[in-house]
Design a protein around this motif. Structure first.
Motif, PDB file in Angstrom:
ATOM      1  N   VAL A 208      36.882  45.709  37.240  1.00 24.57           N
ATOM      2  CA  VAL A 208      36.687  44.331  36.797  1.00 24.57           C
ATOM      3  C   VAL A 208      35.973  43.553  37.892  1.00 24.57           C
ATOM      4  O   VAL A 208      35.806  44.046  39.011  1.00 24.57           O
ATOM      5  CB  VAL A 208      38.034  43.639  36.468  1.00 24.57           C
ATOM      6  N   LYS A 209      35.570  42.332  37.565  1.00 25.29           N
ATOM      7  CA  LYS A 209      35.061  41.398  38.554  1.00 25.29           C
ATOM      8  C   LYS A 209      35.977  40.179  38.575  1.00 25.29           C
ATOM      9  O   LYS A 209      36.259  39.580  37.533  1.00 25.29           O
ATOM     10  CB  LYS A 209      33.638  40.944  38.216  1.00 25.29           C
ATOM     11  N   ILE A 210      36.469  39.826  39.745  1.00 25.59           N
ATOM     12  CA  ILE A 210      37.263  38.607  39.902  1.00 25.59           C
ATOM     13  C   ILE A 210      36.300  37.458  40.192  1.00 25.59           C
ATOM     14  O   ILE A 210      35.430  37.568  41.060  1.00 25.59           O
ATOM     15  CB  ILE A 210      38.307  38.771  41.021  1.00 25.59           C
ATOM     16  N   VAL A 211      36.442  36.380  39.435  1.00 23.00           N
ATOM     17  CA  VAL A 211      35.513  35.254  39.575  1.00 23.00           C
ATOM     18  C   VAL A 211      36.130  34.081  40.331  1.00 23.00           C
ATOM     19  O   VAL A 211      35.408  33.174  40.756  1.00 23.00           O
ATOM     20  CB  VAL A 211      35.003  34.781  38.197  1.00 23.00           C
ATOM     21  N   TYR A 212      37.463  34.130  40.501  1.00 21.40           N
ATOM     22  CA  TYR A 212      38.128  32.973  41.136  1.00 21.40           C
ATOM     23  C   TYR A 212      39.528  33.375  41.555  1.00 21.40           C
ATOM     24  O   TYR A 212      40.223  34.090  40.825  1.00 21.40           O
ATOM     25  CB  TYR A 212      38.203  31.819  40.139  1.00 21.40           C
ATOM     26  N   ALA A 213      39.950  32.939  42.734  1.00 24.56           N
ATOM     27  CA  ALA A 213      41.325  33.167  43.198  1.00 24.56           C
ATOM     28  C   ALA A 213      41.770  31.959  44.015  1.00 24.56           C
ATOM     29  O   ALA A 213      41.012  31.441  44.847  1.00 24.56           O
ATOM     30  CB  ALA A 213      41.415  34.429  44.042  1.00 24.56           C
ATOM     31  N   CYS A 214      42.990  31.504  43.770  1.00 30.17           N
ATOM     32  CA  CYS A 214      43.476  30.282  44.421  1.00 30.17           C
ATOM     33  C   CYS A 214      44.979  30.373  44.684  1.00 30.17           C
ATOM     34  O   CYS A 214      45.667  31.286  44.229  1.00 30.17           O
ATOM     35  CB  CYS A 214      43.195  29.079  43.530  1.00 30.17           C
TER      36      CYS A 214
ATOM     37  N   ASP B 110      56.301  31.934  50.425  1.00 30.10           N
ATOM     38  CA  ASP B 110      55.347  33.011  50.254  1.00 30.10           C
ATOM     39  C   ASP B 110      54.026  32.447  49.744  1.00 30.10           C
ATOM     40  O   ASP B 110      53.873  31.237  49.574  1.00 30.10           O
ATOM     41  CB  ASP B 110      55.902  34.091  49.305  1.00 30.10           C
ATOM     42  N   TYR B 111      53.071  33.327  49.492  1.00 28.42           N
ATOM     43  CA  TYR B 111      51.769  32.927  48.971  1.00 28.42           C
ATOM     44  C   TYR B 111      51.715  33.292  47.495  1.00 28.42           C
ATOM     45  O   TYR B 111      51.912  34.462  47.132  1.00 28.42           O
ATOM     46  CB  TYR B 111      50.644  33.632  49.736  1.00 28.42           C
ATOM     47  N   ASP B 112      51.468  32.306  46.636  1.00 30.07           N
ATOM     48  CA  ASP B 112      51.381  32.513  45.194  1.00 30.07           C
ATOM     49  C   ASP B 112      49.913  32.466  44.795  1.00 30.07           C
ATOM     50  O   ASP B 112      49.368  31.395  44.511  1.00 30.07           O
ATOM     51  CB  ASP B 112      52.178  31.439  44.445  1.00 30.07           C
ATOM     52  N   VAL B 113      49.276  33.627  44.781  1.00 28.30           N
ATOM     53  CA  VAL B 113      47.838  33.695  44.512  1.00 28.30           C
ATOM     54  C   VAL B 113      47.616  34.043  43.044  1.00 28.30           C
ATOM     55  O   VAL B 113      48.213  34.970  42.505  1.00 28.30           O
ATOM     56  CB  VAL B 113      47.164  34.761  45.405  1.00 28.30           C
ATOM     57  N   ARG B 114      46.744  33.268  42.386  1.00 28.71           N
ATOM     58  CA  ARG B 114      46.408  33.501  40.982  1.00 28.71           C
ATOM     59  C   ARG B 114      44.889  33.654  40.865  1.00 28.71           C
ATOM     60  O   ARG B 114      44.133  32.987  41.578  1.00 28.71           O
ATOM     61  CB  ARG B 114      46.896  32.333  40.116  1.00 28.71           C
TER      62      ARG B 114
ATOM     63  N   HIS C 156      42.330  23.200  39.707  1.00 34.89           N
ATOM     64  CA  HIS C 156      42.348  22.047  40.614  1.00 34.89           C
ATOM     65  C   HIS C 156      43.018  22.351  41.945  1.00 34.89           C
ATOM     66  O   HIS C 156      43.233  21.434  42.749  1.00 34.89           O
ATOM     67  CB  HIS C 156      43.061  20.869  39.940  1.00 34.89           C
ATOM     68  N   SER C 157      43.332  23.603  42.192  1.00 35.82           N
ATOM     69  CA  SER C 157      44.024  23.950  43.434  1.00 35.82           C
ATOM     70  C   SER C 157      43.202  23.527  44.650  1.00 35.82           C
ATOM     71  O   SER C 157      41.989  23.787  44.708  1.00 35.82           O
ATOM     72  CB  SER C 157      44.278  25.457  43.499  1.00 35.82           C
ATOM     73  N   PRO C 158      43.834  22.897  45.632  1.00 36.84           N
ATOM     74  CA  PRO C 158      43.110  22.517  46.842  1.00 36.84           C
ATOM     75  C   PRO C 158      42.890  23.702  47.786  1.00 36.84           C
ATOM     76  O   PRO C 158      42.176  23.573  48.780  1.00 36.84           O
ATOM     77  CB  PRO C 158      44.031  21.471  47.484  1.00 36.84           C
ATOM     78  N   ILE C 159      43.519  24.856  47.466  1.00 38.51           N
ATOM     79  CA  ILE C 159      43.384  26.044  48.313  1.00 38.51           C
ATOM     80  C   ILE C 159      42.720  27.149  47.492  1.00 38.51           C
ATOM     81  O   ILE C 159      43.356  27.792  46.660  1.00 38.51           O
ATOM     82  CB  ILE C 159      44.745  26.524  48.848  1.00 38.51           C
ATOM     83  N   VAL C 160      41.430  27.333  47.710  1.00 39.79           N
ATOM     84  CA  VAL C 160      40.666  28.364  46.995  1.00 39.79           C
ATOM     85  C   VAL C 160      40.378  29.504  47.970  1.00 39.79           C
ATOM     86  O   VAL C 160      39.786  29.295  49.030  1.00 39.79           O
ATOM     87  CB  VAL C 160      39.355  27.791  46.441  1.00 39.79           C
ATOM     88  N   TYR C 161      40.812  30.719  47.606  1.00 32.98           N
ATOM     89  CA  TYR C 161      40.612  31.871  48.473  1.00 32.98           C
ATOM     90  C   TYR C 161      39.300  32.593  48.196  1.00 32.98           C
ATOM     91  O   TYR C 161      38.735  33.227  49.089  1.00 32.98           O
ATOM     92  CB  TYR C 161      41.770  32.858  48.303  1.00 32.98           C
ATOM     93  N   TYR C 162      38.840  32.496  46.941  1.00 28.81           N
ATOM     94  CA  TYR C 162      37.652  33.274  46.577  1.00 28.81           C
ATOM     95  C   TYR C 162      37.039  32.693  45.313  1.00 28.81           C
ATOM     96  O   TYR C 162      37.751  32.311  44.384  1.00 28.81           O
ATOM     97  CB  TYR C 162      38.053  34.731  46.322  1.00 28.81           C
TER      98      TYR C 162
END
Length: 262
Positions: free
Chosen positions: A18-24, A39-43, A102-108
């Motif tokens: 797959v291709k991930i287009v967004y992670a926050c 912990d870190y809750d990454v979606r 709208h997450s202020p923390i975007v990882y990717y």
């Protein structure tokens, strides 16, 4: 931690094709009140190859799952939704999905997917739907956790954050910011209630969130009054919105072309 998250994203793409287009970030870190051991809750949102969608069984039926969930460890909770699942929820103005957006923390982020979804939001956002979601959260947490002889400190925030989000929707008719401090500064006037909430916030971030104590009547009274007032307001809101399905279908097809071109 970001390096670990980015490495995991790369592993997911290879393993699931797959291709991930967004992670926050989606949890207390995104809300602005993590405790010392949060912990870190990454979606994330991901896209399959075109052929995966061209079959008699749609994604989400049978073995064609529309979620990817990784085993949870003490530090990282990471899971994602397939794009058509995300867009169906987007069509309903689903608050958890909007919180990801709208997450202020975007990882990717990759491709134009999230930028275009944000452009579509103004035509899809349903204030009444989000208002009822947050009011239900407030009511549930208030009744189940704050009406006891002893209350865990952190439970106040599971009622306060959604009620402040509801107040934001009432005032601005837009999706509320995730950061609790922003909601608090703008939605509560200076006074005893605000001072008490600020005191609780400092204690939570210092690690006192599991402490139990007698209910704080000042905050409980505030919540009770706001639930009643906002529920009455929600009944007056206009629920009529145009169907965005055609726009989302076009967006989905164009996303596939962009992500898997060549």
């Amino acid at each position: 931690m970001k390096t670990r998250i980015l490495t995991t994203i790369n592993e997911i793409e290879k393993h699931h094709q797959v291709k991930i287009v967004y992670a926050c970030e989606s949890g207390s870190r995104a809300w602005g009140f993590p405790s010392k051991d949060s912990d870190y809750d990454v979606r994330f949102i991901y896209v399959h190859k075109k052929d995966h969608y061209l079959s008699i069984d749609p994604v989400g039926v049978g073995k064609k799952r529309d979620v990817i969930e990784l085993p949870i460890d003490d530090l990282l909770d990471m899971s994602g939704w397939e794009l058509t699942k995300a867009l169906k929820l987007f069509r309903k103005s689903n608050p958890p999905l909007l919180e990801w957006m709208h997450s202020p923390i975007v990882y990717y982020t990759a491709f134009s997917t999230m930028e275009r979804m944000k452009q579509l939001e103004k035509d899809i956002f349903a204030p009444h739907s989000c208002m009822y979601h947050y009011l239900n959260m407030t009511r549930k947490n208030y009744r189940e956790h704050l009406q006891r002889d002893q209350v865990k400190l952190k439970k106040y925030f599971y009622a306060l954050r959604p009620v402040l989000a509801s107040k934001w929707i009432e005032q601005f008719n837009e999706f509320p910011p995730l950061e609790f401090q922003t909601l608090l500064e703008n939605m509560i006037p200076e006074g005893k209630v605000k001072s008490e909430i600020e005191r609780l916030l400092k204690r939570k971030m210092a690690g006192d969130e599991l402490d139990k104590e007698a209910p704080i009547s000042l905050i409980n009274e505030f919540l009770h009054e706001e639930i009643i007032r906002l529920e009455a307001y929600a009944k007056t809101m206009n629920c009529a919105l145009p169907d965005p399905t055609e726009k989302l279908d076009t967006f989905f097809r164009e996303t596939l072309d962009e992500v898997w071109q060549g």
